[in-house]
Scaffold this active site. Sequence first.
Site, PDB file in Angstrom:
ATOM      1  N   LYS A   7      36.369   6.291   2.871  1.00 17.81           N
ATOM      2  CA  LYS A   7      36.289   7.744   2.680  1.00 17.81           C
ATOM      3  C   LYS A   7      35.154   8.117   1.725  1.00 17.81           C
ATOM      4  CE  LYS A   7      41.146   8.342   3.839  1.00 17.81           C
ATOM      5  NZ  LYS A   7      42.547   8.379   3.383  1.00 17.81           N
ATOM      6  N   ASP A  49      44.257  17.102   2.917  1.00 14.45           N
ATOM      7  CA  ASP A  49      45.084  16.250   3.776  1.00 14.45           C
ATOM      8  C   ASP A  49      46.031  17.082   4.636  1.00 14.45           C
ATOM      9  OD1 ASP A  49      44.696  13.560   4.029  1.00 14.45           O
ATOM     10  OD2 ASP A  49      45.738  13.007   2.191  1.00 14.45           O
ATOM     11  N   GLN A  66      45.733   9.136  -2.096  1.00  9.43           N
ATOM     12  CA  GLN A  66      45.944   8.110  -1.069  1.00  9.43           C
ATOM     13  C   GLN A  66      47.404   7.646  -1.085  1.00  9.43           C
ATOM     14  OE1 GLN A  66      43.652   6.967   1.293  1.00  9.43           O
ATOM     15  NE2 GLN A  66      45.396   5.879   2.129  1.00  9.43           N
TER      16      GLN A  66
END
Length: 299
Positions: A60, A127, A104
């Site tokens: 990422k 997200d 994460q």
Amino acid sequence: MASPDGHKASIIDGKAIAQAIRSEIAEEVRHLSEKYGKVPGLAVVIVGNRKDSQSYVSMKRKACAEVGIKSFDVDLPEQVLESELIGKVHELNALPDVHGILVQLPLPKHINEEKVLSEISLEKDVDGFHPLNIGKLAMKGREPLFLPCTPKGCLELLSRSGISVKGKKAVVVGRSNIVGLPVALLLLKADATVTVVHSHTQDPESIIRDADIVIAAAGQAMMIKGSWIKPGAAVIDVGTNAVNDPSKKSGYRLVGDVDFQEACKVAGWVTPVPGGVGPMTVAMLLKNTLDGAKRVIEQ
């Protein structure tokens, strides 16, 4: 039921589609930088040292650099207190140069995931997991600020491959908060008729065989056989499962939830694993970060 000999499904090249999207994003980032002197910023927070999480995070961060998004790296130890992690999230919420915050998952057992995720500012929830974003996704006539990246990537693969969703029968296999549930909601928003198959579903095979579009996100290696697929169906395989393979240096290879070789003989379109949905998830994260930045910078 296999189609006539020699049938070959179109392979949906997620890598190529994601690359095209990344080029579009890089172009827009350049435009923001030239016009406003500002670029999008993404904070990536990782707790502990799970190998898989670390490789996702470095992917990422690398992708950010490639399109000109500034990445803010927050690496915290496995033992970090929940309150410290939430304090960090609050700091990032307050930083004007950070337009997206990604924590994460999974988090270590002692940390309440739901509590942490709901502390991320709605405007920075790239997200798309904030309960308010998911809630709006579930409601007719409401638009969430961000869509979850993997489901958004699945629909983008369909649309860029010229596969229409409206009025089609779509079956989602799996009901996780990260993929199954939100992708079912997104398909519903796109006017598909949606069925969700899960571990308590009786006779999943007959339900899947009826589908024009199959989104496989169960986390079961090669669970969906060629005989389960309707001829000509579009099959999007979200699964990434490691199976033992002594011929590989690592000792394993990655396979999806669909038996790819068999599916190719029946389906109209199919995504490979790896190289299908995976690259799209990262591309959609970059797109969400860009959109969040545009909302702030172009005000």
